[in-house]
Motif scaffolding. Structure first.
Motif, PDB file in Angstrom:
ATOM      1  N   SER A 172       0.820  -1.208   0.000  1.00  0.00           N
ATOM      2  CA  SER A 172       0.000   0.000   0.000  1.00  0.00           C
ATOM      3  C   SER A 172       0.859   1.266   0.000  1.00  0.00           C
ATOM      4  CB  SER A 172      -0.918   0.004   1.224  1.00  0.00           C
ATOM      5  OG  SER A 172      -1.744   1.144   1.218  1.00  0.00           O
ATOM      6  N   LEU A 173       0.495   2.219  -0.880  1.00  0.00           N
ATOM      7  CA  LEU A 173       1.206   3.490  -0.982  1.00  0.00           C
ATOM      8  C   LEU A 173       0.240   4.641  -0.768  1.00  0.00           C
ATOM      9  CD1 LEU A 173       3.394   2.792  -4.155  1.00  0.00           C
ATOM     10  CD2 LEU A 173       4.183   2.866  -1.787  1.00  0.00           C
ATOM     11  N   SER A 174       0.658   5.621   0.013  1.00  0.00           N
ATOM     12  CA  SER A 174      -0.157   6.808   0.260  1.00  0.00           C
ATOM     13  C   SER A 174      -0.206   7.675  -0.999  1.00  0.00           C
ATOM     14  CB  SER A 174       0.417   7.620   1.420  1.00  0.00           C
ATOM     15  OG  SER A 174       1.654   8.199   1.042  1.00  0.00           O
ATOM     16  N   HIS A 175      -1.022   8.721  -0.933  1.00  0.00           N
ATOM     17  CA  HIS A 175      -1.132   9.662  -2.052  1.00  0.00           C
ATOM     18  C   HIS A 175       0.236  10.239  -2.416  1.00  0.00           C
ATOM     19  CE1 HIS A 175      -3.332  12.467  -4.653  1.00  0.00           C
ATOM     20  NE2 HIS A 175      -2.580  13.440  -4.170  1.00  0.00           N
ATOM     21  N   THR A 176       1.013  10.610  -1.408  1.00  0.00           N
ATOM     22  CA  THR A 176       2.339  11.185  -1.650  1.00  0.00           C
ATOM     23  C   THR A 176       3.325  10.142  -2.137  1.00  0.00           C
ATOM     24  OG1 THR A 176       1.986  12.902   0.023  1.00  0.00           O
ATOM     25  CG2 THR A 176       4.265  12.416  -0.594  1.00  0.00           C
ATOM     26  N   ASP A 177       3.342   8.984  -1.484  1.00  0.00           N
ATOM     27  CA  ASP A 177       4.331   7.962  -1.815  1.00  0.00           C
ATOM     28  C   ASP A 177       4.071   7.295  -3.168  1.00  0.00           C
ATOM     29  OD1 ASP A 177       5.606   8.452   0.565  1.00  0.00           O
ATOM     30  OD2 ASP A 177       4.619   6.814   1.642  1.00  0.00           O
TER      31      ASP A 177
END
Length: 447
Positions: A418-423
């Motif tokens: 899982s990746l955040s919006h920024t990452d």
């Protein structure tokens, strides 16, 4: 960080200016002036790529392209039909850096990259790029200095130095040349105009400097830039632009603003409240029937214009929003009713004609059927703009008969988890550059 930098040829010389106060045809004449920022030789770009441990050759040559960067000022139109002087970064590959056998046949397509949400003017593409140039000059004079290299500069090296594309990056209305204008955040017409009018200005500039620009354009953008990309694609499809849109890459964006608003106001907390606060402020500036009075809590009526004066970072705004709501910025769970009045929330959720909700619906950019190739790129772990909303637009387009749309999750492609919006952004751009390399050169590039 770059440790070394060789042979920068810096120029801040005015290279072209025209009086264009009354353009008669916005589709062919938007350019006001272009100012040279920097010229990088092929060896300069190779050194940058080597220092940054990035790919050091293009798909069609054994060495990178040199780069010629300009700050372009051009005419565009805001949400209320007012003409505005806007600015954007334009970077050409240096044809003179090519092998003579390649040079005589070389032409370049245009890629327009729309940036994500920013809060300060220094983050605008033209300003970020110029700041990096100054950083590199300092590093050249002092080999012990490690320069700060902006995302804008890194992207320009990939788009132009590696792929050989002409790059356009609009600052948008409200940044750069038009910093005194409110930023038209998540407003369809203004963002589309700022993007497309820069494309027209690039065409005119290319003709004046005798650059072999093909009338083919790719569109790409992340977050707010994903929305702006969709708006620009819609506009280009609807008018005779003189360009063929080869492919469109909306990344990590949302395209049904009304549904996004319904979701945000139904949540127990707002992930990053400066985002919805920016939308509210911009819409209150654009629409006479959307007033901050009664829409947001009294303490924020006077604060929103101050927050979005282009001098405060998103984190600074977030901290003050928490303090204003009586919360500790270090441990702040910000709820919808901390920003919006109870009456506004109730009316938004129940009345489809409530002015703010209606205005959001008017700015949905999922109300058309794209005829060009389009690839949605969006991570499943996005904590700001849910992937499900972008996927809903994708399925809507497919159901409406769009002939060439696709959806890619970088988390699946690269098995990242899982990746955040920024990452997600770096991984999304890896997917994008892979597509561009394949579509333009029929080759697989390693990014």
């Amino acid at each position: 960080m770059l440790k070394k930098f060789f042979v920068l040829l810096i120029s801040v010389v005015f290279v072209y200016s025209c009086s264009n106060d009354s353009p008669t045809d916005q589709t062919t004449s938007t350019l006001i002036e272009a100012q040279a920022v920097v010229k990088l030789s092929s060896s300069d770009v190779a050194q940058i790529l080597l220092s940054a441990q990035q790919v050091s050759a293009t798909a069609v040559t054994t060495q990178p392209f040199g780069m010629l960067a300009y700050r372009v000022v051009y005419w565009t139109t805001d949400e209320n039909g007012n003409r505005v002087k806007a600015s954007g970064l334009v970077v050409f590959p240096d044809v003179e850096s090519l092998d003579p056998a390649v040079k005589q046949y070389f032409t370049a397509p245009l890629v327009s990259d729309q940036h994500g949400t920013i809060f300060t003017d220094v983050e605008a593409p033209t300003n970020e790029f110029q700041h990096t140039v100054y950083e590199l000059i300092r590093a050249k004079k002092d080999p012990t200095y490690s320069p700060q290299v902006s995302t804008t500069f890194k992207l320009s090296v990939q788009y132009t130095g590696v792929l050989g594309f002409v790059l356009a990056m609009p600052d948008y209305i409200g940044y750069g040349e038009s910093v005194d204008h409110y930023h038209t955040y998540m407003l369809e017409n203004s963002l589309a105009n700022a993007t497309v009018d820069l494309i027209y200005a690039v065409k005119e500039l290319a003709e004046r400097i005798n650059f072999p620009l093909r009338k083919e354009v790719y569109l790409a953008g992340y977050s707010e830039g994903g929305y702006a990309t969709m708006a620009a694609a819609k506009k280009l499809q609807s008018e005779k632009s003189g360009f063929t849109v080869k492919a469109v890459f909306p990344m990590a964006g949302v395209y049904d603003l009304e549904t996004l608003g319904l979701g945000l106001l139904s949540q127990s907390s707002l992930g990053f409240p400066p985002f919805p606060a920016y939308v509210v402020y911009a819409y209150s500036e654009a629409y006479s029937d959307v007033s901050l009075q009664g829409l947001v809590q009294p303490d924020f009526v006077e604060k929103l214009p101050v927050y979005f004066d282009k001098t405060k970072t998103g984190l600074e705004i977030f901290a003050d929003m928490c303090i204003t709501a009586g919360k500790d910025p270090a441990n702040c769970t910000f709820t919808p009713d901390n920003l919006f009045t109870d009456e506004a929330v109730s009316q938004f959720l129940t009345d489809t004609e409530y002015p703010f909700r209606k205005a959001l619906r008017m700015n949905n950019v999922d109300d058309w059927v794209p005829q060009m190739k389009m690839v949605f790129i969006h991570c499943g772990g996005d904590n700001i703009l849910p992937q499900s909303l972008a996927y809903a637009t994708y399925t809507k387009f497919v159901g409406a008969g769009a002939p060439a749309v696709d959806f890619v999750d970088p988390e699946v492609v690269f098995e990242t988890g899982s990746l955040s919006h920024t990452d997600c952004a770096p991984e999304a751009y890896k997917v994008l550059f892979g597509y561009l390399c394949q579509l333009e050169y029929g080759a697989v590039c390693g990014f």
